[in-house]
Design a protein around this motif. Structure first.
Motif, PDB file in Angstrom:
ATOM      1  N   ALA A   1     -75.316 -11.898-107.519  1.00 24.37           N
ATOM      2  CA  ALA A   1     -74.318 -11.159-106.745  1.00 24.37           C
ATOM      3  C   ALA A   1     -74.948 -10.015-105.961  1.00 24.37           C
ATOM      4  O   ALA A   1     -74.587  -9.758-104.807  1.00 24.37           O
ATOM      5  N   ASP A   2     -75.914  -9.314-106.570  1.00 28.10           N
ATOM      6  CA  ASP A   2     -76.486  -8.122-105.938  1.00 28.10           C
ATOM      7  C   ASP A   2     -77.807  -8.376-105.226  1.00 28.10           C
ATOM      8  O   ASP A   2     -78.453  -7.443-104.752  1.00 28.10           O
ATOM      9  N   GLY A   3     -78.219  -9.631-105.129  1.00 30.04           N
ATOM     10  CA  GLY A   3     -79.436  -9.963-104.386  1.00 30.04           C
ATOM     11  C   GLY A   3     -80.724  -9.813-105.163  1.00 30.04           C
ATOM     12  O   GLY A   3     -81.809 -10.005-104.597  1.00 30.04           O
ATOM     13  N   THR A   4     -80.656  -9.466-106.455  1.00 33.14           N
ATOM     14  CA  THR A   4     -81.874  -9.362-107.256  1.00 33.14           C
ATOM     15  C   THR A   4     -82.419 -10.746-107.584  1.00 33.14           C
ATOM     16  O   THR A   4     -81.711 -11.748-107.516  1.00 33.14           O
ATOM     17  N   ARG A   5     -83.707 -10.780-107.916  1.00 34.71           N
ATOM     18  CA  ARG A   5     -84.413 -11.956-108.437  1.00 34.71           C
ATOM     19  C   ARG A   5     -84.618 -13.056-107.397  1.00 34.71           C
ATOM     20  O   ARG A   5     -84.966 -14.170-107.759  1.00 34.71           O
ATOM     21  N   ASN A   6     -84.408 -12.756-106.110  1.00 39.73           N
ATOM     22  CA  ASN A   6     -84.717 -13.776-105.106  1.00 39.73           C
ATOM     23  C   ASN A   6     -86.208 -14.068-105.124  1.00 39.73           C
ATOM     24  O   ASN A   6     -86.623 -15.224-105.070  1.00 39.73           O
TER      25      ASN A   6
ATOM     26  N   TRP B   1     -86.474  -6.781-107.365  1.00 40.55           N
ATOM     27  CA  TRP B   1     -85.581  -5.899-106.623  1.00 40.55           C
ATOM     28  C   TRP B   1     -85.700  -6.086-105.118  1.00 40.55           C
ATOM     29  O   TRP B   1     -84.931  -5.499-104.358  1.00 40.55           O
ATOM     30  N   MET B   2     -86.648  -6.880-104.652  1.00 38.93           N
ATOM     31  CA  MET B   2     -86.820  -7.058-103.215  1.00 38.93           C
ATOM     32  C   MET B   2     -85.530  -7.579-102.583  1.00 38.93           C
ATOM     33  O   MET B   2     -84.970  -8.577-103.008  1.00 38.93           O
ATOM     34  N   GLY B   3     -85.059  -6.881-101.571  1.00 36.76           N
ATOM     35  CA  GLY B   3     -83.895  -7.327-100.813  1.00 36.76           C
ATOM     36  C   GLY B   3     -82.558  -7.122-101.496  1.00 36.76           C
ATOM     37  O   GLY B   3     -81.526  -7.530-100.953  1.00 36.76           O
TER      38      GLY B   3
ATOM     39  N   ASN C   1     -79.683   0.130 -98.010  1.00 33.93           N
ATOM     40  CA  ASN C   1     -78.675  -0.848 -97.618  1.00 33.93           C
ATOM     41  C   ASN C   1     -77.715  -1.028 -98.793  1.00 33.93           C
ATOM     42  O   ASN C   1     -78.142  -1.398 -99.892  1.00 33.93           O
ATOM     43  N   THR C   2     -76.429  -0.760 -98.579  1.00 34.78           N
ATOM     44  CA  THR C   2     -75.480  -0.946 -99.669  1.00 34.78           C
ATOM     45  C   THR C   2     -75.155  -2.419 -99.903  1.00 34.78           C
ATOM     46  O   THR C   2     -74.569  -2.768-100.931  1.00 34.78           O
ATOM     47  N   LEU C   3     -75.507  -3.283 -98.944  1.00 36.21           N
ATOM     48  CA  LEU C   3     -75.358  -4.729 -99.099  1.00 36.21           C
ATOM     49  C   LEU C   3     -76.708  -5.320 -99.467  1.00 36.21           C
ATOM     50  O   LEU C   3     -77.730  -4.637 -99.452  1.00 36.21           O
ATOM     51  N   THR C   4     -76.737  -6.615 -99.763  1.00 36.70           N
ATOM     52  CA  THR C   4     -78.031  -7.262 -99.972  1.00 36.70           C
ATOM     53  C   THR C   4     -78.672  -7.514 -98.609  1.00 36.70           C
ATOM     54  O   THR C   4     -77.983  -7.714 -97.607  1.00 36.70           O
ATOM     55  N   HIS C   5     -79.983  -7.511 -98.574  1.00 33.38           N
ATOM     56  CA  HIS C   5     -80.709  -7.805 -97.338  1.00 33.38           C
ATOM     57  C   HIS C   5     -80.766  -9.305 -97.058  1.00 33.38           C
ATOM     58  O   HIS C   5     -81.156  -9.705 -95.962  1.00 33.38           O
ATOM     59  N   TRP C   6     -80.409 -10.119 -98.029  1.00 28.67           N
ATOM     60  CA  TRP C   6     -80.525 -11.572 -97.889  1.00 28.67           C
ATOM     61  C   TRP C   6     -79.358 -12.138 -97.078  1.00 28.67           C
ATOM     62  O   TRP C   6     -78.271 -11.569 -97.038  1.00 28.67           O
TER      63      TRP C   6
END
Length: 601
Positions: free
Chosen positions: A81-86, A92-94, A206-211
């Motif tokens: 949901a929060d864009g972690t683990r991509n 934490w990237m992105g 960025n309060t949203l995910t960068h992905w």
């Protein structure tokens, strides 16, 4: 292990590539890529992208930041949901709450004092150079282009709502009718990842995910996702052919009071919620034993890829409709081998040039992935939004004229109640978007009231002030850093004597002070382009990077992760196809083979 935190990398450093890239830059500076024959122009664009990857990716992670705990583990084949683990090596990237990067060296970030942010006065620049006295249409694209762009922006980036109590006070002239003196512009919330007492290059999060993960539908927290799910069959809470519910009893869930909400954004979010449910139904038919969570996660993965594909090969070619860029954007997705060969045999090796970025190796080009302040700056394209609209009906009901204020914020509820989703898409598809030029900023955004706190705003002045606040270089320096020629005189930017006089007066006859946004709106554009060639340079780099760095578009873009059903669904997806799947009443007005972002009928 974290990638090297450097901004200048040895990307394709062989002597052959260096010579090729240098020759590309020389050809572009002498002739302009858009004036060259297509085969030569395509090669030049590849060389320019190589140069941008080498010189214009900079990591703000080298600025001191507080340590973060390792995020909890999750399904490696699902987007969090929060864009972690991509990226498993840098989880934490992105992610939401991480810093924007830069496309200019950190030393070039403008840190000048606050009084510089207000000179020239952003409200006066807005009034004299941006005010729309007569709508200037972009006759090659429809209003869905504007709705889609905001739908994507709400997926990509946000600096948050800001702090009005510590806001900037913009003084107004005596004849200014603005309802507040001085005009207050909320200050962007300071970077919470900075250790106390650190100084130097300004950084923001960025309060949203960068992905590219369609967080404009799914949100960026588990709580947001829970609110929109039915918890049955992976589906979202939306009726067929309808709009996503707008709850009255939960202020936190009332999207109509979030700044930036309007009917166009609700239309797109609803359409892709419907698409999510259709994907769930197809997955469930092929995988009847899957749980609700499995169906939800896989449908989200597929749905995000559908949106990314539509943006790459339909929206973008509509707004930069030059023959070279139309071909280049399809090649970004399918490679020079083309779609037909892709469908017949799949990838021909690992090269992104031959077979496209999806399915190629993941590559951050030496700099941890993030979206950038410069990317956010060049995507400020509010002139696309008209002020006046005709609400039309696919069934022939009477038309009704409305203005932007009736489509924005809580007022949008009445429009959604009055008109079907099919009617709204028909209304937008048959109307022109605005041209991204001077003197064409929407009146409804220059005289705007924030729905969350009632603060009056001139969004044009806010755009100018934000770009300055984030330290993005002004127009000429920005062009130099992208290896473009600076302008020598204001007269190069306009043939209208009054506009040139206004530019000289506002900027103290110093072209080096010219705001980036004003320069981009004023400059001559390549044939077929809705936005400037200056903005296009950032686009060349970042449009590819959003795909290159995301493992779900690169090494994990295959039937193993997406399922065979999923890869077929993405291959078949077009914007017209998505619209006609859920809104079949549009069929008489929208040919299935047409680009839905170009004017209908």
């Amino acid at each position: 292990m974290r990638l090297p935190s450097v901004g200048r990398v040895a990307y394709r450093s062989g002597i052959g590539w260096r010579l090729f890239d240098a020759a590309s830059t020389r050809l572009d500076r002498r002739y302009g890529w858009d004036r060259l024959p297509r085969p030569v122009a395509l090669g030049v664009l590849i060389g320019l992208r190589n140069e941008l990857r080498r010189h214009n990716l900079h990591d703000t992670g080298i600025v001191p930041q507080l340590p973060r705990p390792v995020p909890p583990p999750g399904d490696p084949e699902a987007r969090s949901a929060d864009g972690t683990r991509n990226d498993p090596s840098d989880p934490w990237m992105g992610a939401a709450g991480t810093r924007f990067g830069r496309n200019v060296p950190l030393a070039a970030v403008d840190p000048r004092p606050e009084d510089h942010l207000l000179h020239p006065n952003p409200r006066e620049v807005s009034r004299r150079l941006l005010t729309r006295t007569e709508f200037q249409p972009a006759t090659t694209v429809n209003v869905l282009v504007a709705a889609w762009l905001q739908f994507m922006v709400k997926d990509w980036f946000s600096h948050g709502s800001g702090d009005a109590d510590a806001g900037y006070r913009v003084p107004l002239s005596a004849d200014d009718p603005f309802p507040q003196q001085p005009m207050v512009v909320p200050r962007t919330i300071p970077d919470p990842t900075r250790p106390p007492g650190t100084e130097g290059t300004p950084t923001f999060v960025n309060t949203l995910t960068h992905w590219w993960d369609l967080s404009s539908v799914y949100g960026t927290t588990e709580a947001q996702q829970q609110r929109i799910r039915t918890h049955q069959g992976g589906r979202l809470a939306i009726a067929p052919g309808s709009v996503m519910p707008l709850p009255d009893d939960d202020p936190e869930a009332d999207v109509t009071r979030v700044p930036g909400w309007w009917v166009g954004l609700g239309m797109m979010a609803s359409l892709f919620a419907l698409e999510h449910n259709a994907i769930c139904d197809g997955l469930r038919a092929e995988h009847p034993s899957w749980t609700d969570q499995q169906l939800f996660d896989k449908a989200r993965l597929i749905n995000a890829a559908v949106a990314a594909k539509i943006h790459t090969i339909e929206w973008t070619p509509a707004v930069i409709a030059h023959p070279t860029t139309e071909y280049a954007m399809r090649a970004n997705w399918f490679g020079v081998a083309g779609e037909r060969l892709h469908r017949a045999v799949g990838r021909l090796g690992r090269s992104e040039v031959v077979s496209g970025i999806p399915g190629s190796p993941t590559d951050h080009y030496g700099v941890p992935y993030s979206l950038t302040e410069e990317f956010a700056a060049v995507y400020r394209m509010h002139p696309l939004v008209p002020d006046d609209y005709l609400l039309r009906s696919v069934a022939g009901a009477p038309e009704r004229a409305v203005d932007f204020a009736e489509l924005a914020g809580p007022a949008s509820r009445a429009v959604f109640a009055e008109r079907s989703l099919a009617d709204l898409f028909y209304s937008f598809g048959t109307a022109y978007a605005g041209a991204i030029v001077l003197h064409n900023y929407p009146r409804g955004l220059q005289q705007f009231t924030r729905p969350d706190n009632g603060l009056p705003m001139d969004i044009a002045a806010v755009d100018l002030l934000r770009i300055r606040e984030f330290g993005v270089p002004r127009y000429n320096e920005f062009r130099r850093l992208l290896r473009l020629h600076p302008v020598r005189d204001f007269a190069e930017l306009s043939d209208h004597p009054q506009t040139v006089r206004d530019l000289r007066e506002l900027y103290d006859d110093d072209v080096e002070q010219l705001d980036l946004m004003i320069g981009m709106f004023a400059e001559e554009r390549p044939t077929g382009f809705a936005f400037s060639d200056t903005a296009f340079r950032i686009f060349i780099l970042m449009a590819s990077r959003r795909l290159n760095s995301d493992r779900f578009f690169t090494r994990d873009y295959d039937a193993r992760v997406y399922t065979r059903f999923g890869t077929r669904w993405i291959d078949d997806a077009t914007m017209s196809g998505v619209l006609l799947r859920h809104l079949p009443a549009l069929a008489p007005h929208l040919p299935a083979t047409s680009n839905a972002f170009k004017p209908w009928g």
